[in-house]
Design an enzyme around this catalytic site. Structure first.
Site, short mmCIF file in Angstrom:
data_model
loop_
_atom_site.label_atom_id
_atom_site.label_comp_id
_atom_site.label_asym_id
_atom_site.label_seq_id
_atom_site.Cartn_x
_atom_site.Cartn_y
_atom_site.Cartn_z
N ASP A 168 -26.47 8.81 -98.87
CA ASP A 168 -26.21 8.12 -97.60
C ASP A 168 -24.80 7.55 -97.58
O ASP A 168 -24.09 7.63 -96.57
CB ASP A 168 -27.22 7.00 -97.40
CG ASP A 168 -28.64 7.51 -97.17
OD1 ASP A 168 -28.80 8.70 -96.83
OD2 ASP A 168 -29.59 6.71 -97.34
N CYS A 199 -4.97 -7.81 -106.33
CA CYS A 199 -5.34 -9.15 -106.77
C CYS A 199 -4.15 -10.08 -106.55
O CYS A 199 -2.99 -9.69 -106.79
CB CYS A 199 -5.72 -9.13 -108.24
SG CYS A 199 -7.13 -8.08 -108.64
N CYS A 218 -10.31 -3.74 -111.71
CA CYS A 218 -9.10 -2.99 -112.03
C CYS A 218 -9.20 -2.33 -113.40
O CYS A 218 -8.54 -1.32 -113.66
CB CYS A 218 -7.89 -3.92 -111.99
SG CYS A 218 -7.56 -4.59 -110.34
#
Length: 423
Positions: free
Chosen positions: A385, A405, A200
């Protein structure tokens, strides 16, 4: 003695260090010349940090994709770093006034500016030690440019793909990137976090800033956004780390090579944040385990944490502590791997090098640092990718993106999730 922590700009008490300024000061010339000759051919690099877009002109004058829409932007999001000494002060001010990464409460703005002003001269000295600025913009531009060349071939339906940079604390900034998207007639934009492991305080802070600037500029509906928010197990990333480790292992005598301990070093995190359930710690562990699996677990390894700030508890063991303790037990050969970074910068070029010099003074003479993935074509192919899979999947973000969280109380976190759920 007292040393100034270069990565988090805090004072910390350590053992004396040797002077290695000249070695680091030659970093740019030596590394960039090797890159151009031995690893891949890239176009010349412009040092103009105000340029947000890299090789943004569509091929052959094409301004729309085959679907009839504008180009697809791939926005490389990261903390950034000052490209020259004049940018150090503004960089620190943006950093210390951001409550997402360094919460200072009610006095965030005023105290943050005060701290930044006091610390600017010392931090400038540290950037002088590594050549006068951070190479993070250089490497990000190379990664983005080469990745988009691959994407144009892999995903012609969304081509042309244009690479942009949005740094949180140094030019090119998020708001400048948005203006460049508009000029390039972009229709779809992929916010590609250059933090492979989510936290975060890092990926979250960059996306919080993107949300704020989109709202400030009234651009909420100007682009179709999606997010590559984490990629700790992407195979190209894992292979690139493994290849760099293998190359460094070859520099040791063959008879001691298998006894070298691999120390994966990541930026630490306050335990208060870890206790809330921030996924960063276990995503770091996932990456290091995947790298060791790729290496067939031939060597012993340790996860360690660097750049602790202040007196409160942070994730441990600290990288310098690990080096010292292993050395005290007779382990002289170690490889430091910056497992959380996609390019070299002050934390690898200065801080890890300081640890190595400390170790030498204590007789621990076989400690070496692995370069970040920088211009590795293995890693760049992996990035391509990853983004190609993301584009073809037509999903806005990973399943984990909306999982807050368990102990989270941050309003900005909730606002970020709610905002991007609308795309």
């Amino acid at each position: 003695m007292i040393r100034f922590c270069p990565s988090c700009f805090a004072l910390k008490r350590t053992a004396p260090v040797l002077n290695h300024t000249s070695r680091l000061g030659n970093y740019f010339n030596n590394t960039f010349s090797k890159f151009s000759v031995n690893r891949m051919s890239v176009s010349s690099y412009s040092s103009d940090a105000s340029s947000t877009v890299m090789d943004e002109s569509p091929p052959n004058g094409v301004t729309k994709s085959v679907s009839g829409k504008g180009p697809t932007a791939v926005v490389m999001m990261n903390m950034g770093g000052p490209s020259n000494l004049d940018e150090v002060g503004p960089f620190l001010e943006r950093l210390f006034t951001d409550g997402d990464i360094i919460p200072l409460g009610y006095f965030q703005n005023s105290l943050g500016k005060f701290i930044a002003k006091r610390r600017t001269p010392k931090v400038q000295n540290h950037y002088s030690d590594i050549g006068g600025g951070s190479p993070i913009l250089h490497w990000t531009r190379i990664q983005g440019s080469e990745m988009c060349k691959i994407l144009d071939k892999k995903c012609p339906e969304s081509a042309p793909h244009l690479p942009f940079v949005a740094f949180r604390y140094a030019p090119p900034l998020t708001e400048d990137m948005l203006d460049e998207l508009k000029k390039a007639n972009v229709s779809r934009a992929v916010a590609f976090s250059q933090y492979p492991q989510w936290s975060c305080a890092t990926s979250g802070a960059s996306l919080n800033e993107l949300r704020r600037k989109l709202i400030e500029k009234g651009m909420e509906k100007d682009f179709e956004w999606s997010i590559v928010d984490r990629w700790p197990l992407q195979q190209g990333l894992i292979n690139a780390f493994a290849e760099n480790i293998e190359e460094t292992l070859k520099t040791y005598p063959e008879d001691v090579r298998d006894d070298v301990v691999i120390v994966f070093s990541a930026h630490s995190l306050p335990m208060s944040q870890v206790a809330k359930g921030d996924p960063y710690v276990y995503e770091i562990a996932a990456t290091s385990q995947a790298v060791m699996k790729r290496l067939n677990y031939k060597n012993k390894f340790v996860n360690a944490w660097q750049s602790k700030v202040g007196p409160l508890p942070w994730m441990s063991p600290a990288t310098d502590f690990v080096i010292e303790q292993l050395g005290n037990r007779g382990q002289k050969n170690m490889i430091l791997v910056p497992i959380a970074f996609t390019s070299d910068h002050i934390e690898t070029l200065k801080e890890l090098e300081d640890y190595i010099e400390d170790a030498k003074q204590k007789g621990i003479t076989g400690v070496k640092r692995v370069s970040s993935i920088n211009g590795s074509m293995t890693a760049i192919q992996g990035m391509a990718d990853l983004v190609a899979e993301h584009l073809k999947a037509k999903v806005p973000y990973s399943r984990q993106f909306t999982q807050r969280c368990p102990g989270c109380t941050s309003e900005s976190c909730a606002e970020r999730i709610n905002f991007f759920q609308d795309f």
